[in-house]
Design an enzyme around this catalytic site. Structure first.
Site, PDB file in Angstrom:
ATOM      1  N   SER B  14       0.821  -1.211   0.000  1.00  0.00           N
ATOM      2  CA  SER B  14       0.000   0.000   0.000  1.00  0.00           C
ATOM      3  C   SER B  14       0.857   1.263   0.000  1.00  0.00           C
ATOM      4  O   SER B  14       0.574   2.209  -0.724  1.00  0.00           O
ATOM      5  CB  SER B  14      -0.980  -0.011   1.173  1.00  0.00           C
ATOM      6  N   LYS B 201       8.514   4.028  16.734  1.00  0.00           N
ATOM      7  CA  LYS B 201       7.136   4.460  17.016  1.00  0.00           C
ATOM      8  C   LYS B 201       6.130   3.306  16.836  1.00  0.00           C
ATOM      9  O   LYS B 201       5.025   3.358  17.362  1.00  0.00           O
ATOM     10  CB  LYS B 201       6.750   5.650  16.131  1.00  0.00           C
ATOM     11  N   ASN B 266      -0.438  -1.263  13.124  1.00  0.00           N
ATOM     12  CA  ASN B 266       0.048  -1.443  14.490  1.00  0.00           C
ATOM     13  C   ASN B 266      -1.020  -1.076  15.514  1.00  0.00           C
ATOM     14  O   ASN B 266      -1.207  -1.767  16.515  1.00  0.00           O
ATOM     15  CB  ASN B 266       1.298  -0.577  14.709  1.00  0.00           C
TER      16      ASN B 266
END
Lengths: 563, 347
Positions: B14, B201, B266
């Site tokens: 993507s 992150k 995530n």
């Protein structure tokens, strides 16, 4: 290591180019006028690029004047030309007139002043190469070195070896000498040695001559030129003058342009990339990239000026010189300790201001020198890729590559200073890796390293300065503990040698008692206060700082973890 | 090579597709996809993952074609497959290729499921740029990182990103290829810092999803994001990165975006865990990898190896892999706090 191995009695090797008049450095010198002009033009172009407007250039010139005035008043040297003050005051008065509309003489502008300064600098820097002086030195030097190195033990010369050895048995040379010789005929060689002693440039110059290579050009401290005899030879043997007091942009750019143009003209060069001698005694880890960058620059210019297949290549060869002891050790380590933690320029000492002092220095060095060793590292291109016997580059994966492509973007050769500075950093890292890999561990280094590390442990790793202040009378280690330590490190070093991580001298394969004896004998030869003492079953020292200095030579390998 | 620019993209996931479309606004793009059937389908339908493929994008599975036509290449491949991909490309890459990757993950030279934290070597943990340097002859490497959720880029919403490289030239080339009125591109020379900010992150986003799944609101998120960033700085520092990168677009910027977006994989992992789903099921449903899972495993090894302070990471790890109850995990976390605010700025 590939290529032919030479034996001690093969040296000196025949010159790769017979006719001295065909040597690049000779041609350079014969064409001095044009060469000087080229250097000036190159430096001017760089400076005009950096300081594009009259205003910017004028501000820079003001800085130059200011810095030069400080140098003249605070650090005058004997080597300075007589008219030095006169010259700068004339520049200054012209500079002041730049502002005057009425009094400004015709033709006076920023560019003209820059040219005048450049002229001064270039003519000071550029040396010459004199065939007669060279032949004379060549006839004298081997005898000089040879006699003293090979001397049987006698009253004058203390030597360790009981039997007479030839010069080259005493100075083993490792590395792919054949490749270096061959590539010196195909392209331009830049030798990049470690720098521990003032003897280095003489040693390296002599060694390269022994390898049968044409004379190299190298920068020598301006202070050395105040010594009559030395100056006579150096200025005629391809040395150029480097004044470390001058740190202004115009001077540094001139120096770099000298190097770039000399390389472009094929002059083989020696760069001491550490800048000055290693103060702490460790192998250089941070290199001064200024001069090294000129190798990258010259290579790029070759690709600009020649069709790709014709473009000459520049080859970089790291070189590690290993001395058992360094004459200046005491002064160097004191400098280092004084400077630790402070960002300050080192005072550039005028150490060898007279021929006498220098002669004493050299004589001491040569007479006391037991053995030393010289090893050449990988022959590389200017990006630090290894090259084969024919000078073709291969990257770390073994893929054959074209160096030109590093300078190409979207099919076009591009100038990009920031990119080239990064390339120089990469080259510097490769050189440092080579220093560690091709460092030859000598017995003295091993023993000093072991003893100092054991002391650190014994005193529970107190900070360095406290340890160094400990009275030497209080310091001792049981001999047995030292032998155990040396033994452990010796075994570790042998494994590292097998893995190709470091080189070791043949003596390191002896038994531990002999290693300690050999190391101590060598290290104590010269220094009046012995870095290592052995009384009864105790190992001690008379000079902790020196011990620390020699210990530092094996820093960076993680050996302390083995103790 | 002509001066007419064609840039390459490796990976038609993507984000790879989103990057291709962005690039296609300024020049021709060759998009590499390994699977022949996907290539054919994309070229035939001119649609992929529900989005139009820009007319300037051609899809290919020829490595040779992309490396001979493009001097500037953007690999966008999950970290798990990155090494395999780069090794395939390596024989075709030369020093005049510039590469800017957009993969927010780490590679390990050891098996992350079997490794022992004490005995690992930090140098065996590599960022993607380090992997490129190791496996190819390319030197001019950069990375792309920032709050760049693929879906929003496809919808042409305004955004910003960072291109990091030691080479100003790589930053410039990347900026010129990606320039767009709705896309700001910042430059940064600290590539390690930017890469680590983008990677670390990931696990904070899992935690954020979990908080959301538990029904907690914005106060909790504010706490999580700031302390999460502090932790990222500590771990980054242990790996030799400067804190500055973490405070910019690719650090705090990306962190806020991923921690707030239910679109992020995530985030989804954490959200569903908190709702009581099993990790295996979630991962099967997602199909594509959630980099956060790998980051968490590798992060745990790094933290245990270096002793970096990272209670959030440790706790989330326990929730995902050691069956720690979510509510209890929150209590544990709340017990842990440092006195001084913004203490990481003094690092």
């Amino acid at each position: 290591m590939s290529g032919r191995n030479y034996h001690a009695n093969d040296y000196p090797l025949p010159y790769v180019i017979d006719d001295i008049r065909q040597w690049p450095i000779y041609k350079l010198s014969a064409d001095r006028e044009n060469f000087v002009h080229e250097v000036k033009t190159a430096a001017r172009a760089k400076l005009k690029e950096k300081f594009a407007t009259d205003k910017a250039l004028r501000e820079e010139l003001a800085k130059v004047l200011y810095m030069e005035r400080i140098r003249l008043t605070e650090k005058p040297w004997k080597a300075d030309p007589k008219d030095e003050r006169q010259f700068w005051s004339s520049i200054k008065s012209k500079f002041i007139k730049l502002d005057h509309v009425t009094e400004k003489p015709e033709g006076l502008n920023e560019d003209a002043l820059l040219d005048e300064i450049l002229n001064r600098y270039v003519n000071e820097i550029v040396g010459e190469f004199d065939v007669r002086a060279f032949k004379f030195a060549r006839a004298i030097l081997p005898q000089f070195f040879g006699r003293i190195f090979a001397a049987a033990p006698g009253q004058w010369f203390k030597t360790i070896a009981g039997n007479v050895k030839t010069l080259h048995e005493k100075i083993p040379i490792t590395g792919d000498v054949e490749k270096i010789r061959h590539l010196a005929t195909k392209g331009t060689v830049v030798v990049v040695p470690t720098h521990f002693s003032n003897m280095d440039s003489i040693m390296v110059g002599w060694l390269l001559n022994e390898l049968g290579l044409p004379a190299f050009t190298y920068g020598a401290g301006l202070n050395l030129f105040s010594i009559g005899m030395l100056s006579f030879f150096m200025s005629r043997l391809g040395a150029y003058k480097v004044d470390r007091r001058k740190k202004n942009t115009v001077y540094l750019e001139t120096l770099k342009s000298y190097s770039t143009v000399a390389l472009q003209r094929g002059a083989h060069s020696i760069f001491f990339p550490g800048g000055t001698r290693s103060r702490s005694g460790t192998l250089e880890r941070k290199l001064k990239l200024g001069l090294l960058g000129t190798a990258v620059e010259a290579q790029k210019l070759h690709y600009r000026n020649y069709p790709e297949e014709m473009a000459p290549k520049i080859y970089v060869v790291p070189c590690v010189i290993n001395y058992h002891f360094v004459l200046e050790a005491q002064g160097l380590i004191n400098d280092y300790l004084k400077e630790t933690g402070k960002e300050k320029f080192l005072r550039e000492n005028d150490e060898y201001s007279t021929s006498y002092k220098l002669a004493v220095f050299i004589l001491k060095f040569l007479s006391a020198s037991s053995s030393l060793s010289v090893s050449f590292g990988d022959v590389m291109d200017v990006l630090g890729n290894k090259v084969d016997a024919e000078g073709e580059s291969y990257n770390h994966l073994g893929q054959k590559i074209k160096v030109k492509n590093y300078f190409v973007t979207n099919g076009v050769l591009r100038d990009d200073e920031q990119r080239d500075a990064e390339y120089t950093r990469i080259l510097g890292e490769k050189i440092v890796e080579n220093y560690y890999t091709y460092n030859v561990v000598l017995t003295s280094h091993l023993v000093c390293f072991t003893v100092f590390e054991l002391l650190k442990k014994k005193y529970n790793n107190v900070d360095l300065f406290s340890l160094l202040r400990t009275p030497v009378e209080d310091i001792s280690l049981p001999y047995k503990e030292v032998t155990e330590g040396v033994n452990r490190l010796k075994e570790k070093l042998k494994l590292m040698y097998d893995a190709g991580d470091v080189l070791i001298s043949p003596e390191l394969r002896w038994n531990v008692d002999k290693i300690i004896e050999h190391g101590m004998k060598n290290i104590n030869l010269y220094h009046t206060a012995s870095p290592l003492t052995h009384e009864g079953d105790k190992i001690g020292t008379e000079d902790l700082k020196l011990l620390y200095y020699y210990h530092n030579r094996l820093e960076g390998y993680g050996l302390e973890k083995e103790l | 090579m002509s001066t007419e620019k064609t840039v390459g993209v490796i990976g038609a996931g993507s984000f790879g597709s989103a990057v291709s479309n962005l690039l296609a606004e300024n020049q021709k793009v060759l998009l590499y996809e390994r699977k022949t059937e996907v290539v054919e389908q994309m070229n035939r339908e001119r649609k992929h993952r529900g989005y139009e493929i820009h007319p300037n994008v051609s899809v290919t599975n020829s490595i040779e074609q992309i490396t001979s036509k493009c001097y500037l290449i953007f690999p966008v491949v999950p970290s798990q497959h990155f090494k395999e991909m780069i090794i395939d490309f390596s024989p075709y890459l030369r020093p005049d290729h510039l590469m800017i990757h957009a993969t927010k993950g780490l590679h390990c030279e050891f098996d992350i499921d079997k490794a022992d934290a004490k005995s690992i070597k930090l140098k065996d943990i590599k960022t993607m740029s380090e992997l490129i340097l190791q496996e190819t002859g390319i030197v001019r490497v950069g990375c792309l990182a920032g709050p760049n959720l693929a879906a929003e880029i496809m919808e042409k919403q305004p955004a910003a990103t960072v291109i990091a490289s030691r080479f100003d030239e790589v930053i410039r080339e990347g900026q010129s290829a990606l320039r767009s009125e709705r896309f700001q591109i910042y430059g940064n020379r600290d590539i390690l810092g930017i890469e680590l900010a983008g990677v670390l992150k990931n696990y904070v986003a899992i935690a954020s999803g979990a908080m959301s799944g538990l029904g907690y609101g914005e106060n909790t998120k504010g706490l999580l994001i700031t302390r999460g960033m502090a932790e990222m700085i500590y771990i980054g520092n242990a790996l030799g990165a400067d804190k500055k990168a973490f405070l910019g677009v690719a650090g705090i910027g990306d962190l806020i975006a991923t921690c707030s977006s239910p679109k992020s994989r995530n985030f989804t992992v954490g959200y569903r865990i908190a709702k009581g789903d099993k990790l295996e099921n979630i991962l099967t449903d997602l199909g594509e990898v959630a980099e956060g899972i790998r980051t968490l495993k590798i992060g745990k090894l790094i933290v245990e190896h270096t002793g970096a302070s990272a209670p959030l990471l440790q706790t989330i790890y326990k929730v995902l892999f050691e069956g720690l109850d979510m509510e209890r995990a929150v209590k544990l976390m709340m017990r842990y706090y440092v006195n001084a605010d913004a203490e990481y700025l003094d690092l």
